[in-house]
Scaffold this motif. Structure first.
Motif, mmCIF file in Angstrom:
data_model
loop_
_atom_site.group_PDB
_atom_site.id
_atom_site.type_symbol
_atom_site.label_atom_id
_atom_site.label_comp_id
_atom_site.label_asym_id
_atom_site.label_seq_id
_atom_site.Cartn_x
_atom_site.Cartn_y
_atom_site.Cartn_z
ATOM 1 N N ALA A 88 0.830 -1.204 0.000
ATOM 2 C CA ALA A 88 0.000 0.000 0.000
ATOM 3 C C ALA A 88 0.863 1.252 0.000
ATOM 4 C CB ALA A 88 -0.935 -0.005 1.209
ATOM 5 N N ASP A 89 1.943 1.239 0.757
ATOM 6 C CA ASP A 89 2.854 2.387 0.794
ATOM 7 C C ASP A 89 3.499 2.627 -0.571
ATOM 8 O OD1 ASP A 89 2.337 2.872 3.473
ATOM 9 O OD2 ASP A 89 4.168 1.881 4.190
ATOM 10 N N MET A 110 -0.352 -10.226 -8.980
ATOM 11 C CA MET A 110 -0.696 -8.823 -9.165
ATOM 12 C C MET A 110 -1.590 -8.403 -7.996
ATOM 13 S SD MET A 110 -0.388 -6.249 -11.428
ATOM 14 C CE MET A 110 -0.245 -6.856 -13.093
ATOM 15 N N VAL A 111 -1.307 -7.239 -7.462
ATOM 16 C CA VAL A 111 -2.123 -6.670 -6.390
ATOM 17 C C VAL A 111 -2.767 -5.404 -6.929
ATOM 18 C CG1 VAL A 111 -2.097 -5.629 -4.098
ATOM 19 C CG2 VAL A 111 -0.646 -7.585 -4.578
ATOM 20 N N SER A 112 -4.056 -5.269 -6.694
ATOM 21 C CA SER A 112 -4.773 -4.074 -7.133
ATOM 22 C C SER A 112 -5.257 -3.301 -5.916
ATOM 23 C CB SER A 112 -5.974 -4.453 -7.997
ATOM 24 O OG SER A 112 -6.968 -5.057 -7.193
ATOM 25 N N LEU A 113 -5.673 -2.088 -6.154
ATOM 26 C CA LEU A 113 -6.253 -1.283 -5.087
ATOM 27 C C LEU A 113 -7.447 -2.012 -4.473
ATOM 28 C CD1 LEU A 113 -6.052 1.379 -3.593
ATOM 29 C CD2 LEU A 113 -7.459 2.411 -5.364
ATOM 30 N N GLY A 114 -8.223 -2.697 -5.319
ATOM 31 C CA GLY A 114 -9.363 -3.473 -4.825
ATOM 32 C C GLY A 114 -8.948 -4.589 -3.892
ATOM 33 N N SER A 119 -8.570 -6.614 1.908
ATOM 34 C CA SER A 119 -7.683 -7.190 2.919
ATOM 35 C C SER A 119 -8.048 -6.643 4.296
ATOM 36 C CB SER A 119 -6.230 -6.858 2.591
ATOM 37 O OG SER A 119 -5.976 -5.485 2.860
ATOM 38 N N ASN A 120 -7.279 -7.012 5.260
ATOM 39 C CA ASN A 120 -7.487 -6.504 6.622
ATOM 40 C C ASN A 120 -6.875 -5.133 6.822
ATOM 41 O OD1 ASN A 120 -8.908 -8.737 7.470
ATOM 42 N ND2 ASN A 120 -7.097 -9.805 8.230
ATOM 43 N N THR A 121 -6.403 -4.517 5.753
ATOM 44 C CA THR A 121 -5.868 -3.168 5.846
ATOM 45 C C THR A 121 -6.990 -2.256 6.315
ATOM 46 O OG1 THR A 121 -4.445 -3.641 3.970
ATOM 47 C CG2 THR A 121 -4.704 -1.329 4.547
ATOM 48 N N SER A 122 -6.687 -1.362 7.215
ATOM 49 C CA SER A 122 -7.722 -0.495 7.769
ATOM 50 C C SER A 122 -8.333 0.379 6.679
ATOM 51 C CB SER A 122 -7.142 0.393 8.867
ATOM 52 O OG SER A 122 -6.327 1.405 8.316
ATOM 53 N N ASN A 123 -9.602 0.733 6.879
ATOM 54 C CA ASN A 123 -10.280 1.618 5.936
ATOM 55 C C ASN A 123 -9.564 2.958 5.850
ATOM 56 O OD1 ASN A 123 -12.236 -0.230 5.306
ATOM 57 N ND2 ASN A 123 -13.703 0.536 6.794
ATOM 58 N N LYS A 124 -9.007 3.398 6.977
ATOM 59 C CA LYS A 124 -8.285 4.668 7.006
ATOM 60 C C LYS A 124 -7.044 4.581 6.121
ATOM 61 C CE LYS A 124 -6.151 7.923 10.211
ATOM 62 N NZ LYS A 124 -5.814 8.196 11.611
ATOM 63 N N GLU A 125 -6.288 3.484 6.234
ATOM 64 C CA GLU A 125 -5.077 3.312 5.427
ATOM 65 C C GLU A 125 -5.419 3.181 3.950
ATOM 66 O OE1 GLU A 125 -1.174 0.417 5.063
ATOM 67 O OE2 GLU A 125 -2.413 0.308 6.843
ATOM 68 N N GLY A 127 -8.059 4.311 2.456
ATOM 69 C CA GLY A 127 -8.511 5.630 2.020
ATOM 70 C C GLY A 127 -7.350 6.560 1.727
ATOM 71 N N LYS A 128 -6.303 6.486 2.566
ATOM 72 C CA LYS A 128 -5.105 7.301 2.356
ATOM 73 C C LYS A 128 -4.418 6.920 1.054
ATOM 74 C CE LYS A 128 -0.543 8.054 4.278
ATOM 75 N NZ LYS A 128 0.468 7.075 4.530
ATOM 76 N N VAL A 129 -4.321 5.613 0.783
ATOM 77 C CA VAL A 129 -3.706 5.147 -0.466
ATOM 78 C C VAL A 129 -4.489 5.675 -1.656
ATOM 79 C CG1 VAL A 129 -3.161 3.129 -1.878
ATOM 80 C CG2 VAL A 129 -2.695 3.082 0.579
ATOM 81 N N LEU A 130 -5.804 5.518 -1.632
ATOM 82 C CA LEU A 130 -6.644 5.982 -2.737
ATOM 83 C C LEU A 130 -6.502 7.489 -2.924
ATOM 84 C CD1 LEU A 130 -8.691 5.469 -4.931
ATOM 85 C CD2 LEU A 130 -10.491 5.635 -3.213
ATOM 86 N N GLU A 131 -6.484 8.232 -1.828
ATOM 87 C CA GLU A 131 -6.338 9.684 -1.910
ATOM 88 C C GLU A 131 -5.008 10.059 -2.555
ATOM 89 O OE1 GLU A 131 -5.710 13.325 1.233
ATOM 90 O OE2 GLU A 131 -7.120 11.744 1.785
ATOM 91 N N ASN A 132 -3.920 9.392 -2.155
ATOM 92 C CA ASN A 132 -2.604 9.696 -2.718
ATOM 93 C C ASN A 132 -2.497 9.289 -4.180
ATOM 94 O OD1 ASN A 132 -1.709 10.793 -0.338
ATOM 95 N ND2 ASN A 132 -0.644 8.958 0.329
ATOM 96 N N ILE A 133 -3.084 8.148 -4.535
ATOM 97 C CA ILE A 133 -3.038 7.689 -5.918
ATOM 98 C C ILE A 133 -3.819 8.635 -6.817
ATOM 99 C CG2 ILE A 133 -3.856 5.871 -7.495
ATOM 100 C CD1 ILE A 133 -3.145 3.868 -5.272
ATOM 101 N N SER A 134 -4.925 9.138 -6.320
ATOM 102 C CA SER A 134 -5.822 9.969 -7.129
ATOM 103 C C SER A 134 -5.397 11.432 -7.202
ATOM 104 C CB SER A 134 -7.245 9.889 -6.563
ATOM 105 O OG SER A 134 -7.701 8.553 -6.593
ATOM 106 N N ALA A 135 -4.519 11.869 -6.288
ATOM 107 C CA ALA A 135 -4.105 13.262 -6.263
ATOM 108 C C ALA A 135 -3.199 13.568 -7.451
ATOM 109 C CB ALA A 135 -3.361 13.573 -4.965
ATOM 110 N N PRO A 136 -3.252 14.812 -7.950
ATOM 111 C CA PRO A 136 -2.306 15.197 -8.998
ATOM 112 C C PRO A 136 -0.876 14.961 -8.517
ATOM 113 C CG PRO A 136 -3.992 16.876 -8.741
ATOM 114 C CD PRO A 136 -4.168 15.892 -7.613
#
Length: 141
Positions: A88-89, A110-114, A119-125, A127-136
């Motif tokens: 995720a990092d 292959m690992v996807s965002l989905g 996984s057992n990754t926290s929703n907060k974590e 969400g942070k990954v998605l936010e960083n991936i989606s940011a300019p």
């Protein structure tokens, strides 16, 4: 949690001789947006649905054009020894939605965002990954 617990291990691939049409049909049939490009089982690049449009259609390539002209060869990869959090990092840092998992250069999954969401990754974590991936890109520097 170990990355091998969430990755897709039976990944469909193509090779450099594949055409744009073959890859596009494969993406459609298996409902994915990226196809790893391999020589044997060695990962040499990726082709995304965006690549087909931006590097292919926008340059007047047709369905018979070989994908070798448009693949991404500078691929960020992970290993089977990493945790879901490490994956995720990496995905967050490099703003990528999919992470090929390799061992000795060979594609093993292959690992996807989905996958991270499931996984057992926290929703907060996640969400942070998605936010960083989606940011300019310039906002993440």
């Amino acid at each position: 949690m170990d990355i091998t617990e969430v990755m897709t291990s039976n990944v469909a691939t193509c090779n450099l001789k594949s055409s744009c049409g073959e890859v596009a049909n494969m993406m459609k049939n298996i409902d994915v947006g990226v196809i790893p490009i391999c020589e044997g089982d060695k990962l040499i690049g990726l082709l995304t649905d965006r690549d087909l449009v931006v590097k292919g259609l926008a340059n007047n390539f047709n369905v018979n054009t070989r994908i070798s002209e448009m693949i991404t060869t500078d691929v960020i990869t992970g290993t089977k020894y990493m945790s879901v959090e490490q994956a995720a990092d990496i995905m967050s840092q490099h703003q990528i939605r999919r992470l090929p998992i390799v061992e000795d250069g060979k594609l093993i999954g292959m690992v996807s965002l989905g996958d991270l969401v499931g996984s057992n990754t926290s929703n907060k974590e996640t969400g942070k990954v998605l936010e960083n991936i989606s940011a300019p890109a310039e906002l993440n520097k």
